[in-house]
Design an enzyme around this catalytic site. Structure first.
Site, short mmCIF file in Angstrom:
data_model
loop_
_atom_site.label_atom_id
_atom_site.label_comp_id
_atom_site.label_asym_id
_atom_site.label_seq_id
_atom_site.Cartn_x
_atom_site.Cartn_y
_atom_site.Cartn_z
N LEU A 1 0.86 -1.18 0.00
CA LEU A 1 0.00 0.00 0.00
C LEU A 1 0.90 1.23 0.00
CD1 LEU A 1 -2.70 -0.90 2.67
CD2 LEU A 1 -3.15 -0.31 0.29
N LYS B 1 -6.86 0.27 9.77
CA LYS B 1 -5.70 -0.52 9.32
C LYS B 1 -5.23 -1.34 10.53
CE LYS B 1 -1.40 -0.25 6.67
NZ LYS B 1 -0.49 -0.99 7.59
N GLU C 1 -6.16 -9.85 7.72
CA GLU C 1 -5.09 -9.51 8.67
C GLU C 1 -5.30 -10.34 9.93
OE1 GLU C 1 -3.14 -7.12 7.33
OE2 GLU C 1 -1.78 -6.58 8.96
N LYS D 1 -1.07 6.58 7.58
CA LYS D 1 -0.38 6.11 8.79
C LYS D 1 -0.54 7.13 9.91
CE LYS D 1 2.49 3.04 8.43
NZ LYS D 1 2.43 1.57 8.68
C1 LIG Z 1 -5.89 -5.29 -1.01
C2 LIG Z 1 -5.12 -4.04 -0.63
C3 LIG Z 1 -3.78 -4.02 -1.36
C4 LIG Z 1 -5.91 -2.80 -1.02
C5 LIG Z 1 -4.91 -4.05 0.87
N1 LIG Z 1 -3.70 -4.34 1.31
C6 LIG Z 1 -3.46 -4.38 2.65
N2 LIG Z 1 -2.16 -4.68 3.03
C7 LIG Z 1 -1.17 -4.57 1.95
C8 LIG Z 1 0.14 -4.18 2.50
N3 LIG Z 1 0.55 -5.05 3.55
C9 LIG Z 1 1.89 -5.22 3.76
N4 LIG Z 1 2.28 -6.00 4.81
C10 LIG Z 1 3.59 -6.16 5.02
C11 LIG Z 1 4.55 -5.56 4.19
C12 LIG Z 1 4.08 -4.77 3.13
N5 LIG Z 1 2.75 -4.62 2.94
C13 LIG Z 1 -0.42 -5.39 4.58
C14 LIG Z 1 -1.80 -5.61 4.05
C15 LIG Z 1 -4.51 -4.12 3.58
C16 LIG Z 1 -4.37 -4.13 4.97
C17 LIG Z 1 -5.48 -3.84 5.78
C18 LIG Z 1 -5.33 -3.87 7.25
N6 LIG Z 1 -4.12 -4.08 7.78
O1 LIG Z 1 -6.32 -3.70 7.98
C19 LIG Z 1 -6.74 -3.54 5.16
N7 LIG Z 1 -7.84 -3.26 5.91
N8 LIG Z 1 -6.84 -3.53 3.80
C20 LIG Z 1 -5.78 -3.81 3.02
N9 LIG Z 1 -5.97 -3.79 1.68
#
Ligand SMILES: CC(C)(C)c1nc(N2CCN(c3ncccn3)CC2)c2cc(C(N)=O)c(N)nc2n1
Length: 326
Positions: free
Chosen positions: A84, A114, A169, A309
């Site tokens: 993201l 998040k 998550e 963030k």
């Molecule tokens: C499907 C998308 C890409 C839009 C997406 N990506 C997420 N993330 C990507 C990056 N992630 C990540 N993790 C570790 C290293 C790099 N990127 C961690 C998950 C999301 C994380 C959460 C959350 N945490 O509550 C959420 N409600 N929606 C998400 N939606």
């Protein structure tokens, strides 16, 4: 009881225990007492011991899986788990909104908390949980199916016999984190720095019994190729996940303007300490799948979503505490 009758009773016990598990861990609203749930579980375990051929992988009795693994197998994500892009202030959010509107015109956003945990991918075939993996580097993750099965809010069987892949998550609630660190302190073991590290450390345990003892939980936030299921927006995809029996985060809001997004983000920054789990920001997503497709993705992350963030909480130790502690 003859085998025929036992088989029918086992099916009925599966149905009841899956439903009661869903009410307790997903809806937080059980319709039977813990004693009744335990009695039915004991009846199922007794029948599975009497007729081992009736013990199936999706049985409610099989949550706390088998033997410890030697190592985790690698899993290739058929659809990469993207990152993201980050926004750190209101100006970043307005820039994001301006760029989106230039490309797709009027737009609706879904704002989600998040969750500060570990991204995972879950595969279901004909309604049965078949594999779960960590995000890893986004392309290759680790097979942690046995550990994920111990998460009570993860359905072992969906309410519809569909074949899908969902993303979510996994996290450790604050209370579980505090209890775990108290236990580790009492045993003179190293403490976990935060719930995210504790969740990651728990899911990386090779022995599922250890993972099962860590009270992990899960929010799912997306369906892979939801557009191919005839679903036309992210908010509709989340409602579909609810219908299937998954636990999604209810604190989400569809916003018509970036001002509404900023208001929602600000509100949650102030009241996040009231949540039973940690969040490190908000995720803002364009709702319409047609508009998501038009915006597309870079090699790393979608152009239709952004993570806001929260500023890291500086730990202010009052001077009086320092003086008293010396
Ligand atoms: C499907 C998308 C890409 C839009 C997406 N990506 C997420 N993330 C990507 C990056 N992630 C990540 N993790 C570790 C290293 C790099 N990127 C961690 C998950 C999301 C994380 C959460 C959350 N945490 O509550 C959420 N409600 N929606 C998400 N939606």
């Amino acid at each position: 009881m003859d085998k025929q009758t036992a088989q029918a009773r086992v099916q009925e016990l599966h149905r009841l225990l899956h439903q009661y598990n869903y009410e307790y861990y997903v809806l937080d609203n059980p319709s039977v007492s813990d004693a009744e749930y335990d009695r039915l579980m004991q009846e199922l375990i007794a029948l599975e011991e009497q007729y081992p051929e009736l013990k199936t992988a999706d049985s409610p009795s099989q949550r706390v899986g088998g033997q410890p693994l030697e190592a985790f197998a690698k899993v290739e994500h058929r659809v990469p788990m993207l990152s993201l892009a980050n926004a750190f202030n209101e100006a970043d959010l307005r820039d994001f909104d301006r760029r989106v509107r230039q490309e797709v015109g009027d737009v609706r956003y879904v704002c989600e908390l998040k969750i500060d945990g570990l991204a995972v991918s879950l595969r279901y075939e004909n309604g049965y949980f078949v594999q779960g993996a960590t995000r890893g580097d986004g392309v290759t993750g680790e097979d942690i199916t046995e550990n994920l099965k111990t998460i009570r809010s993860l359905p072992l069987r969906l309410k519809k016999d569909v074949t899908i892949e969902v993303r979510g998550e996994a996290y450790m609630p604050k209370k579980s984190f505090e209890m775990l660190n108290e236990q580790r302190q009492a045993r003179g073991e190293e403490l976990f720095a935060n719930p995210r590290n504790a969740a990651a450390g728990s899911l990386r345990q090779l022995d599922p019994k250890v993972a099962a003892s860590r009270n992990l939980d899960l929010f799912v936030y997306g369906v892979v190729h939801a557009d191919e299921l005839g679903i036309d927006s992210h908010s509709a995809a989340l409602d579909y996940l609810d219908e299937l029996g998954f636990k999604t985060n209810r604190e989400r809001k569809v916003c018509q303007t970036i001002d509404e997004v900023i208001e929602f983000v600000t509100a949650w920054h102030e009241k996040r300490s009231s949540l039973p789990y940690e969040i490190d920001g908000m995720v803002i997503k364009v709702d319409s799948f047609a508009q998501q497709a038009k915006l597309g993705a870079t090699a790393k992350s979608p152009r239709w979503a952004i993570a806001y963030k929260f500023p890291a909480e500086e730990v202010v130790t009052r001077l009086i505490d320092i003086e008293l502690s010396v």
